[in-house]
Design a protein around this motif. Structure first.
Motif, PDB file in Angstrom:
ATOM      1  N   UNK A   6       1.194  -1.204   0.164  1.00 17.93           N
ATOM      2  CA  UNK A   6      -0.029   0.055   0.146  1.00 17.93           C
ATOM      3  C   UNK A   6       0.725   1.332   0.153  1.00 17.93           C
ATOM      4  N   UNK A   7       0.191   1.915  -0.238  1.00 17.72           N
ATOM      5  CA  UNK A   7       1.169   3.501  -0.105  1.00 17.72           C
ATOM      6  C   UNK A   7       1.358   3.480   1.045  1.00 17.72           C
ATOM      7  N   UNK A   8       1.368   4.177   2.044  1.00 13.88           N
ATOM      8  CA  UNK A   8       1.956   4.100   3.216  1.00 13.88           C
ATOM      9  C   UNK A   8       2.615   2.839   4.255  1.00 13.88           C
ATOM     10  N   UNK A   9       2.947   1.823   2.831  1.00 13.40           N
ATOM     11  CA  UNK A   9       3.929   0.630   4.301  1.00 13.40           C
ATOM     12  C   UNK A   9       4.914   1.142   2.684  1.00 13.40           C
ATOM     13  N   UNK A  10       4.746   1.630   1.086  1.00 14.07           N
ATOM     14  CA  UNK A  10       5.697   2.439   0.415  1.00 14.07           C
ATOM     15  C   UNK A  10       6.634   2.957   1.206  1.00 14.07           C
ATOM     16  N   UNK A  11       5.955   4.258   1.686  1.00 10.28           N
ATOM     17  CA  UNK A  11       6.238   5.450   2.549  1.00 10.28           C
ATOM     18  C   UNK A  11       6.834   4.572   3.715  1.00 10.28           C
ATOM     19  N   UNK A  12       6.826   4.278   4.143  1.00  8.52           N
ATOM     20  CA  UNK A  12       8.087   3.494   5.414  1.00  8.52           C
ATOM     21  C   UNK A  12       9.240   2.755   5.076  1.00  8.52           C
ATOM     22  N   UNK A  13       9.143   2.241   4.017  1.00  7.14           N
ATOM     23  CA  UNK A  13      10.054   1.543   2.611  1.00  7.14           C
ATOM     24  C   UNK A  13      11.243   2.508   2.706  1.00  7.14           C
ATOM     25  N   UNK A  14      10.241   3.797   1.621  1.00  9.85           N
ATOM     26  CA  UNK A  14      10.898   4.643   1.464  1.00  9.85           C
ATOM     27  C   UNK A  14      11.259   5.653   2.673  1.00  9.85           C
ATOM     28  N   UNK A  15      13.139   6.173   2.062  1.00  4.46           N
ATOM     29  CA  UNK A  15      13.679   6.461   3.699  1.00  4.46           C
ATOM     30  C   UNK A  15      14.596   5.387   4.962  1.00  4.46           C
ATOM     31  N   UNK A  16      14.089   4.391   5.061  1.00  5.02           N
ATOM     32  CA  UNK A  16      13.929   3.518   5.954  1.00  5.02           C
ATOM     33  C   UNK A  16      14.542   2.504   5.354  1.00  5.02           C
ATOM     34  N   UNK A  17      13.910   1.635   3.643  1.00  3.70           N
ATOM     35  CA  UNK A  17      14.784   0.632   3.622  1.00  3.70           C
ATOM     36  C   UNK A  17      15.483   1.137   1.995  1.00  3.70           C
ATOM     37  N   UNK A  18      14.822   2.379   1.467  1.00 13.07           N
ATOM     38  CA  UNK A  18      15.063   2.259   0.189  1.00 13.07           C
ATOM     39  C   UNK A  18      15.451   4.078  -0.318  1.00 13.07           C
ATOM     40  N   UNK A  39      15.853  14.764  11.628  1.00 12.62           N
ATOM     41  CA  UNK A  39      14.583  14.245  11.776  1.00 12.62           C
ATOM     42  C   UNK A  39      14.429  12.519  11.240  1.00 12.62           C
ATOM     43  N   UNK A  40      15.424  12.361  10.184  1.00  5.33           N
ATOM     44  CA  UNK A  40      15.853  12.025   9.674  1.00  5.33           C
ATOM     45  C   UNK A  40      15.910  10.152  10.804  1.00  5.33           C
ATOM     46  N   UNK A  41      17.027  10.369  11.883  1.00  3.47           N
ATOM     47  CA  UNK A  41      17.413   9.135  13.173  1.00  3.47           C
ATOM     48  C   UNK A  41      15.974   9.262  13.676  1.00  3.47           C
ATOM     49  N   UNK A  42      15.412  10.489  14.244  1.00  2.00           N
ATOM     50  CA  UNK A  42      14.505  10.298  14.977  1.00  2.00           C
ATOM     51  C   UNK A  42      13.217   9.286  14.571  1.00  2.00           C
ATOM     52  N   UNK A  43      12.733   9.791  13.172  1.00  2.00           N
ATOM     53  CA  UNK A  43      11.345   8.897  12.899  1.00  2.00           C
ATOM     54  C   UNK A  43      11.794   7.996  12.274  1.00  2.00           C
ATOM     55  N   UNK A  44      12.824   7.468  11.607  1.00  2.00           N
ATOM     56  CA  UNK A  44      13.507   5.962  11.581  1.00  2.00           C
ATOM     57  C   UNK A  44      13.554   5.019  12.769  1.00  2.00           C
ATOM     58  N   UNK A  45      14.666   6.085  13.800  1.00  2.00           N
ATOM     59  CA  UNK A  45      15.337   5.200  14.804  1.00  2.00           C
ATOM     60  C   UNK A  45      15.026   5.459  16.196  1.00  2.00           C
ATOM     61  N   UNK A  46      13.583   6.577  16.408  1.00  2.00           N
ATOM     62  CA  UNK A  46      13.077   6.825  17.750  1.00  2.00           C
ATOM     63  C   UNK A  46      13.730   7.137  18.538  1.00  2.00           C
ATOM     64  N   UNK A  47      14.900   7.993  17.921  1.00  2.00           N
ATOM     65  CA  UNK A  47      15.921   8.867  18.504  1.00  2.00           C
ATOM     66  C   UNK A  47      15.646  10.255  19.603  1.00  2.00           C
ATOM     67  N   UNK A 102      23.241  13.160   1.100  1.00  2.00           N
ATOM     68  CA  UNK A 102      23.764  11.480   0.907  1.00  2.00           C
ATOM     69  C   UNK A 102      23.780  11.560   2.730  1.00  2.00           C
ATOM     70  N   UNK A 103      24.165  12.513   3.894  1.00  2.00           N
ATOM     71  CA  UNK A 103      23.780  11.988   5.102  1.00  2.00           C
ATOM     72  C   UNK A 103      22.358  11.524   5.080  1.00  2.00           C
ATOM     73  N   UNK A 104      21.468  12.657   4.686  1.00  2.00           N
ATOM     74  CA  UNK A 104      20.446  12.065   5.226  1.00  2.00           C
ATOM     75  C   UNK A 104      20.405  10.355   4.047  1.00  2.00           C
ATOM     76  N   UNK A 105      20.378   9.995   2.873  1.00  2.00           N
ATOM     77  CA  UNK A 105      20.163   9.265   2.680  1.00  2.00           C
ATOM     78  C   UNK A 105      20.728   8.177   3.263  1.00  2.00           C
ATOM     79  N   UNK A 106      21.963   8.042   3.913  1.00  2.00           N
ATOM     80  CA  UNK A 106      22.715   7.226   4.697  1.00  2.00           C
ATOM     81  C   UNK A 106      22.402   6.622   6.022  1.00  2.00           C
ATOM     82  N   UNK A 107      21.433   8.283   6.867  1.00  2.00           N
ATOM     83  CA  UNK A 107      20.963   8.283   7.690  1.00  2.00           C
ATOM     84  C   UNK A 107      20.622   6.662   8.560  1.00  2.00           C
ATOM     85  N   UNK A 108      19.298   6.424   7.601  1.00  2.00           N
ATOM     86  CA  UNK A 108      18.798   4.560   8.388  1.00  2.00           C
ATOM     87  C   UNK A 108      19.234   4.144   7.806  1.00  2.00           C
TER      88      UNK A 108
END
Ligand SMILES: Nc1ncnc2c1ncn2[C@@H]1O[C@H](COP(=O)(O)OP(=O)(O)OP(=O)(O)O)[C@@H](O)[C@H]1O
Ligand SMILES: [Mg+2]
Length: 328
Positions: free
Chosen positions: A81-93, A116-124, A166-172
């Motif tokens: 679903x679009x919601x699942x894709x949003x989770x995949x984008x940024x975290x896995x891709x 924000x990337x770290x907070x959103x994906x790692x809950x930091x 680059x830093x944002x892309x590699x953050x997760x």
């Protein structure tokens, strides 16, 4: 080797007032763990549309998309679903675009955007995230990273902004990064530095990379394997070393001749004659035949298939070239 991406028979069509634009016509793509795969070709050949389709970022409509398989990390993306894709984008891709200014938020400091990337994906926590951000900025070669984190995008140079992306892309620590012309807007020296950083981070983090570019010199310095695309189709696929020592498709040879080399400064670099065909009115037979010096009647009539020509190599041509650049 573990397969990260498997794309089979991707077709993308845009209906327009002038007719159907067949942007992508049956593209297959494989990316394995820790690999850097380059997708190269002239402007308009369908590179960005392919990469956007992989991330499921193409809006449909207007795009009409058909695909036999789109698997990422063992997961069937066509079923997400679009919601699942949003989770995949940024975290896995993750994706890095050409123009950092449009990808970054102009009214937020770059540090906060990476936080924000770290907070959103790692809950930091805020503090944890900032420590990681400072480390990431340091890693990508930004001087005084703690101070720089408080800068807004317009206060940084183009090269620095691209490094922030680059830093944002590699953050997760994504499994796959798709970089679409990540250094095209930069001047040549900065481009080389950013590419080196990208390559270093990719190897260090164990990420796979899909590098989309029209520039073969970029490919030479970073890719493991290359797909050459022309007018919506893959025309050659090869490990980077093999491609440069012995390009098989006349189009690849033309692209290479267009790359200026320091070593032969005196040699004028040549251009491929003619232009990419109009996407609404592609020629009969092999799409490259009007620009190809080896074209025969068969090439004018029939579209060649992609055929294996060696280990991990394929070419779509009735008259492929051999090692010395001679016709086989
Ligand atoms: N939203 C759209 N509507 C209509 N046509 C489109 C759309 N997006 C892309 N196209 C067409 O699809 C074709 C492939 O475009 P694409 O952006 O993938 O090229 P590209 O290889 O990335 O080129 P470049 O090197 O210039 O970025 C082009 O003919 C383009 O005009
Ligand atoms: Mg593009």
């Amino acid at each position: 080797m573990e397969q990260v991406l498997k794309l089979r028979n991707l077709k993308v069509v845009f209906p327009t007032d002038y007719g159907l634009i067949r942007a992508v016509e049956g593209v297959d793509l494989d990316i394995f763990h820790r690999e850097c795969v380059a997708l190269v070709g002239e402007s308009g050949c369908g590179k960005s549309v392919t990469s956007q389709a992989v991330m499921r970022l193409l809006e449909s409509p207007p795009a009409l998309i058909r695909v036999d398989a789109l698997e990422f990390d063992g997961r069937d993306l066509t079923q997400c679903t679009e919601q699942e894709m949003q989770e995949i984008r940024g975290r896995d891709m993750a994706m890095i675009f050409q123009d950092a200014m449009t990808s970054l938020n102009p009214v937020m400091t770059v540090g906060r955007q990476i936080d924000e990337m770290y907070r959103r994906h790692n809950g930091d926590s805020k503090k944890e995230a900032r420590e990681k951000t400072v480390k990431a900025l340091e890693l990508i070669g930004i001087p005084e990273p703690r101070e720089r984190a408080n800068s807004f995008p317009h206060q940084l140079s183009g090269g620095m902004r691209q490094r922030v992306l680059l830093a944002m892309a590699f953050a997760c620590m994504p499994k796959l990064i798709i970089a679409d012309e990540p250094t095209t807007a930069l001047d040549v020296t900065i481009q080389a530095q950013v590419l080196k950083t990208l390559r270093g981070m990719q190897r260090g983090c164990g990420t796979s990379l899909l590098l989309v570019t029209h520039d073969l010199s970029v490919v030479a310095s970073i890719a493991d394997r290359v797909y050459v695309m022309y007018a919506g189709k893959i025309v050659e696929k090869a490990p980077v070393k093999d491609l440069f020592t012995s390009p098989h498709h006349p189009y690849t040879v033309g692209l290479m001749a267009a790359v200026p080399r320091l070593a032969d400064e005196k040699k004028q670099f040549t251009q491929i004659p003619g232009t990419v065909p109009s996407p609404v009115n592609k020629p009969s037979g092999c799409y490259f035949h009007p620009r190809c010096q080896y074209a025969t009647e068969r090439c004018r009539q029939e579209m060649p298939r992609l055929k294996p020509t060696g280990k991990d190599r394929e070419v779509r041509c009735f008259h492929p070239l051999s090692a010395g650049g001679e016709q086989q």
